[in-house]
Design an enzyme around this catalytic site. Structure first.
Site, PDB file in Angstrom:
ATOM      1  N   LYS A  46       0.838  -1.217   0.000  1.00 59.47           N
ATOM      2  CA  LYS A  46       0.000   0.000   0.000  1.00 59.47           C
ATOM      3  C   LYS A  46       0.861   1.252   0.000  1.00 59.47           C
ATOM      4  CE  LYS A  46      -1.580   1.708   3.948  1.00 59.47           C
ATOM      5  NZ  LYS A  46      -1.349   3.117   4.322  1.00 59.47           N
ATOM      6  N   ASN A  47       1.829   1.322   0.922  1.00 56.97           N
ATOM      7  CA  ASN A  47       2.598   2.556   1.100  1.00 56.97           C
ATOM      8  C   ASN A  47       3.582   2.819  -0.024  1.00 56.97           C
ATOM      9  OD1 ASN A  47       1.160   3.153   3.322  1.00 56.97           O
ATOM     10  ND2 ASN A  47       2.689   2.446   4.787  1.00 56.97           N
ATOM     11  N   ARG A 116      -4.223  10.958   3.711  1.00 56.47           N
ATOM     12  CA  ARG A 116      -3.039  11.775   4.013  1.00 56.47           C
ATOM     13  C   ARG A 116      -2.012  11.734   2.898  1.00 56.47           C
ATOM     14  NH1 ARG A 116      -1.273  13.779   7.859  1.00 56.47           N
ATOM     15  NH2 ARG A 116       0.809  13.300   7.147  1.00 56.47           N
ATOM     16  N   CYS A 140      -3.981  12.792  12.417  1.00 60.58           N
ATOM     17  CA  CYS A 140      -4.888  11.634  12.340  1.00 60.58           C
ATOM     18  C   CYS A 140      -4.872  10.928  13.682  1.00 60.58           C
ATOM     19  CB  CYS A 140      -4.460  10.693  11.217  1.00 60.58           C
ATOM     20  SG  CYS A 140      -2.998   9.752  11.635  1.00 60.58           S
ATOM     21  N   ARG A 145       1.254  14.510  12.704  1.00 63.57           N
ATOM     22  CA  ARG A 145       1.726  14.296  11.311  1.00 63.57           C
ATOM     23  C   ARG A 145       2.040  15.612  10.588  1.00 63.57           C
ATOM     24  NH1 ARG A 145      -0.507   8.999   9.698  1.00 63.57           N
ATOM     25  NH2 ARG A 145       1.209   8.968   8.237  1.00 63.57           N
ATOM     26  N   ASP A 331       4.540   0.496  12.132  1.00 64.06           N
ATOM     27  CA  ASP A 331       3.294  -0.069  11.615  1.00 64.06           C
ATOM     28  C   ASP A 331       3.039  -1.495  12.095  1.00 64.06           C
ATOM     29  OD1 ASP A 331       3.639   1.589   8.357  1.00 64.06           O
ATOM     30  OD2 ASP A 331       3.098   2.337  10.342  1.00 64.06           O
ATOM     31  N   ILE A 355       7.931   6.723  17.171  1.00 66.31           N
ATOM     32  CA  ILE A 355       7.667   7.478  15.925  1.00 66.31           C
ATOM     33  C   ILE A 355       6.425   8.361  16.039  1.00 66.31           C
ATOM     34  CG2 ILE A 355       7.276   7.285  13.430  1.00 66.31           C
ATOM     35  CD1 ILE A 355       9.996   6.257  14.171  1.00 66.31           C
ATOM     36  N   ARG A 425      -8.503  -0.169   4.536  1.00 64.89           N
ATOM     37  CA  ARG A 425      -7.614   0.776   3.866  1.00 64.89           C
ATOM     38  C   ARG A 425      -6.259   0.158   3.587  1.00 64.89           C
ATOM     39  NH1 ARG A 425      -8.048   6.711   6.355  1.00 64.89           N
ATOM     40  NH2 ARG A 425      -6.646   6.980   4.589  1.00 64.89           N
TER      41      ARG A 425
HETATM   42  C1  EPZ Z   1       4.662   6.851   6.195  1.00 61.71           C
HETATM   43  O1  EPZ Z   1       3.972   7.975   6.738  1.00 61.71           O
HETATM   44  C2  EPZ Z   1       3.629   5.717   6.117  1.00 61.71           C
HETATM   45  N1  EPZ Z   1       2.516   6.143   5.299  1.00 61.71           N
HETATM   46  C3  EPZ Z   1       3.130   5.379   7.520  1.00 61.71           C
HETATM   47  O2  EPZ Z   1       2.278   4.235   7.429  1.00 61.71           O
HETATM   48  C4  EPZ Z   1       4.312   4.986   8.398  1.00 61.71           C
HETATM   49  O3  EPZ Z   1       3.867   4.776   9.709  1.00 61.71           O
HETATM   50  C5  EPZ Z   1       5.348   6.132   8.391  1.00 61.71           C
HETATM   51  O4  EPZ Z   1       5.760   6.447   7.054  1.00 61.71           O
HETATM   52  C6  EPZ Z   1       6.604   5.767   9.174  1.00 61.71           C
HETATM   53  O5  EPZ Z   1       7.172   4.602   8.689  1.00 61.71           O
HETATM   54  C7  EPZ Z   1       2.641   6.132   3.944  1.00 61.71           C
HETATM   55  O6  EPZ Z   1       3.654   5.829   3.376  1.00 61.71           O
HETATM   56  C8  EPZ Z   1       1.426   6.526   3.162  1.00 61.71           C
HETATM   57  P1  EPZ Z   1       6.905  10.197   8.273  1.00 61.71           P
HETATM   58  P2  EPZ Z   1       4.617   9.450   6.705  1.00 61.71           P
HETATM   59  O7  EPZ Z   1       6.815  11.506   7.572  1.00 61.71           O
HETATM   60  O8  EPZ Z   1       5.418   9.627   5.487  1.00 61.71           O
HETATM   61  C9  EPZ Z   1       7.561  13.190  11.907  1.00 61.71           C
HETATM   62  C10 EPZ Z   1       0.364   2.896   7.841  1.00 61.71           C
HETATM   63  O9  EPZ Z   1      -0.042   2.364   8.884  1.00 61.71           O
HETATM   64  N2  EPZ Z   1       7.605  14.292  10.917  1.00 61.71           N
HETATM   65  O10 EPZ Z   1       8.081   9.340   8.012  1.00 61.71           O
HETATM   66  O11 EPZ Z   1       3.524  10.411   6.968  1.00 61.71           O
HETATM   67  C11 EPZ Z   1       6.154  12.614  12.068  1.00 61.71           C
HETATM   68  O12 EPZ Z   1       5.365  13.379  12.927  1.00 61.71           O
HETATM   69  C12 EPZ Z   1       0.898   4.352   7.850  1.00 61.71           C
HETATM   70  O13 EPZ Z   1       0.377   2.341   6.737  1.00 61.71           O
HETATM   71  C13 EPZ Z   1       7.941  15.566  11.352  1.00 61.71           C
HETATM   72  O14 EPZ Z   1       8.176  15.778  12.532  1.00 61.71           O
HETATM   73  O15 EPZ Z   1       5.571   9.356   7.989  1.00 61.71           O
HETATM   74  C14 EPZ Z   1       6.434  11.239  12.605  1.00 61.71           C
HETATM   75  O16 EPZ Z   1       6.588  11.314  13.977  1.00 61.71           O
HETATM   76  C15 EPZ Z   1       0.669   5.029   9.147  1.00 61.71           C
HETATM   77  N3  EPZ Z   1       7.971  16.570  10.417  1.00 61.71           N
HETATM   78  C16 EPZ Z   1       7.757  10.875  11.932  1.00 61.71           C
HETATM   79  O17 EPZ Z   1       8.333  12.099  11.457  1.00 61.71           O
HETATM   80  C17 EPZ Z   1       7.669  16.362   9.108  1.00 61.71           C
HETATM   81  O18 EPZ Z   1       7.693  17.307   8.311  1.00 61.71           O
HETATM   82  C18 EPZ Z   1       7.624   9.899  10.780  1.00 61.71           C
HETATM   83  O19 EPZ Z   1       6.734  10.458   9.854  1.00 61.71           O
HETATM   84  C19 EPZ Z   1       7.337  15.050   8.688  1.00 61.71           C
HETATM   85  C20 EPZ Z   1       7.311  14.026   9.618  1.00 61.71           C
END
Ligand code: EPZ
Length: 448
Positions: A46-47, A116, A140, A145, A331, A355, A425
């Site tokens: 999915k991701n 998202r 969310c 996020r 995840d 995370i 989803r």
């Molecule tokens: C991706 O989300 C995945 N989603 C998430 O999977 C997964 O949990 C996550 O990566 C971490 O592995 C998709 O790929 C669609 P991040 P993403 O930006 O890209 C912080 C699932 O269950 N952060 O790597 O949104 C943030 O708050 C989903 O399938 C900042 O602080 O995750 C978080 O704590 C849920 N500032 C951490 O980084 C920013 O500008 C990781 O977020 C961006 C992120």
């Protein structure tokens, strides 16, 4: 009335009523205490599929994606791209995305609001159209996020970015026809920021370096697709990615990687039922930390064909801490916690979520099933219990829903799991797959 889980055909036909709002009365009834046996296969990731679909905005040619999972999130992304002008056609697990004509650079709020990952469109839209207006995705169930790194990176590539009324508007400064390469240092290795900025930089003038980039396999898969479309990228999968911009990208025919999170969930289904099971279509390197923890818990894992044979007879307590890849994936934290709640013998497990700030809501639902878990901030302290007991539970997010199904497989009695609007989803027909290897799960609704 028994309902079948969404399939490719039903998603294609009836996506309007099944996109991201599986009706709330729909629930699963999971009869516990059965051993599983046989073989399961993992669907496409999915991701990865979600972000690869947005790459279709970067080229006038058609992009063919194979091994695309039949999920409500995929349908939602298809609707968002179609609203931008991409012609999206699906046949089974193959998607054709024709980006010849992009009619607008502003995806509709009501569609973006459900998904998202749609925010990632801002990178390719800006690179292709010179402007993009994308609603802020907002927080969310699992956390705030933020998209600070995405916005900072686009500014480094020369874009003017404003945020007003909940919409991020990014545009090329007056007179510029392309973004210009730059040196981006991410404060945190955000998956989404790395992917968005990689897609923005492939059509930029000059070279871009992304430092402290995310290492996740989905980032590497995106780079693989972009290179197949004619991009020049080095270092994907390492902390430093270098992109030399090109004038245009062409179409490609590309297969999405298997879903490592679904693979982990299916392996955990075998472990929690103390079963022996073959799980096919797995890339072990994508699951390193997870396989290590499964072995530490007492499972045996053997390569078999294009997958793994897992056997479990008793489970030991252990500690785990979620981390960016190659660390233990956040995840799989909830599904793995369901397993640890059934650990045999004495010993305490510690699970630390580092995370996301709000990703332990499944603890209360597991406690409802008799799990012995104490929470301290982002740490759960778990004592295994001889047997979970069935109860009506609700999955509060995608992975929490999967954790409830796993707990139901091990529990005494029949567990009712709600929150399928989340489960559907990210898992393609989970109950069908598990029923095929001996589980007894029924999808029920009150509708006449
Ligand atoms: C991706 O989300 C995945 N989603 C998430 O999977 C997964 O949990 C996550 O990566 C971490 O592995 C998709 O790929 C669609 P991040 P993403 O930006 O890209 C912080 C699932 O269950 N952060 O790597 O949104 C943030 O708050 C989903 O399938 C900042 O602080 O995750 C978080 O704590 C849920 N500032 C951490 O980084 C920013 O500008 C990781 O977020 C961006 C992120």
């Amino acid at each position: 009335m028994s309902l079948s889980a969404p399939t490719a055909a039903s998603l294609q036909g009836a996506s309007s009523d099944l996109t991201s709002n599986t009706r709330p009365d729909v629930r699963l009834e999971v009869s516990g205490g059965r051993r599983l046996s046989g073989e399961l296969r993992v669907s496409g990731a999915k991701n990865s599929a979600l972000v690869l679909m947005t790459a279709s905005l970067l080229s006038r040619d058609t992009l063919r994606l194979r091994n695309v999972p039949p999920l409500t999130d995929i349908t939602a992304m298809g609707e968002i791209l179609a609203a931008l002008g991409v012609r999206v056609t699906r046949s089974g697990e193959t998607l054709d995305l024709d980006g010849e004509t992009i009619i607008q650079a502003a995806p509709p709020y009501e569609l973006v609001n459900t998904l998202r990952a749609s925010f990632f469109c801002i990178g390719p839209l800006l690179a292709r159209m010179g402007t993009a207006q994308v609603p802020l995705p907002g927080g969310c169930q699992i956390g705030s996020r933020p998209v600070v790194e995405h916005v900072k990176g686009l500014k480094t590539l020369g874009a003017t970015v404003t945020i007003e009324h909940g919409v991020v508007t990014a545009s090329l400064p007056g007179g510029a026809r392309r973004l210009s390469g730059g040196h981006i240092h991410l404060d945190c290795p955000s998956v989404g920021a790395t992917e968005t900025l990689m897609m923005a930089a492939v059509l930029a003038e000059g070279e871009t370096v992304i430092d402290n980039a995310a290492l996740e396999p989905e980032v590497v898969d995106l780079a693989g697709l972009l290179i197949a479309m004619g991009a020049r990228i080095q270092g994907a999968g390492t902390p430093t990615i270098t992109i030399s911009g090109v004038a245009r990208l062409h179409g490609a025919d590309y297969a999405v990687i298997p879903d490592r999170i679904e693979a982990g969930t299916l392996l955990l289904a075998a472990a929690i039922t103390r079963s022996t099971l073959k799980v096919g279509s797995i890339i072990p390197e994508h699951l390193g930390a997870v396989l290590t923890k499964l072995e530490e818990a007492g499972c045996t894992l053997q390569p078999e064909g294009d997958g793994l044979l897992i056997s479990a007879s008793s489970i030991r307590a252990l500690d785990l801490r979620t981390m960016p890849f190659p660390g233990f994936p956040t995840d799989l934290q909830a599904p793995f916690m369901s397993l640890l709640a059934t650990a045999d013998g004495i010993g305490t497990s510690l699970v630390v979520e580092t995370i996301f700030e709000n990703r332990l809501q499944h603890v209360a639902e597991l406690q409802r099933m008799g799990a012995s878990i104490r929470l301290q901030g982002n740490t759960a302290c778990i004592e295994g219990v001889p047997r979970l007991s069935a109860a009506p539970v609700r999955g509060t997010d995608l992975r929490a829903s999967a954790a409830m199904v796993l707990a139901g497989l091990a529990a005494e009695g029949t567990t009712t799991v709600r929150g399928l609007e989340f489960l559907d989803r990210g898992y393609a027909g989970l109950e069908h797959k598990l029923n095929a290897v001996g589980a007894c799960i029924r999808r029920i609704s009150d509708a006449a």
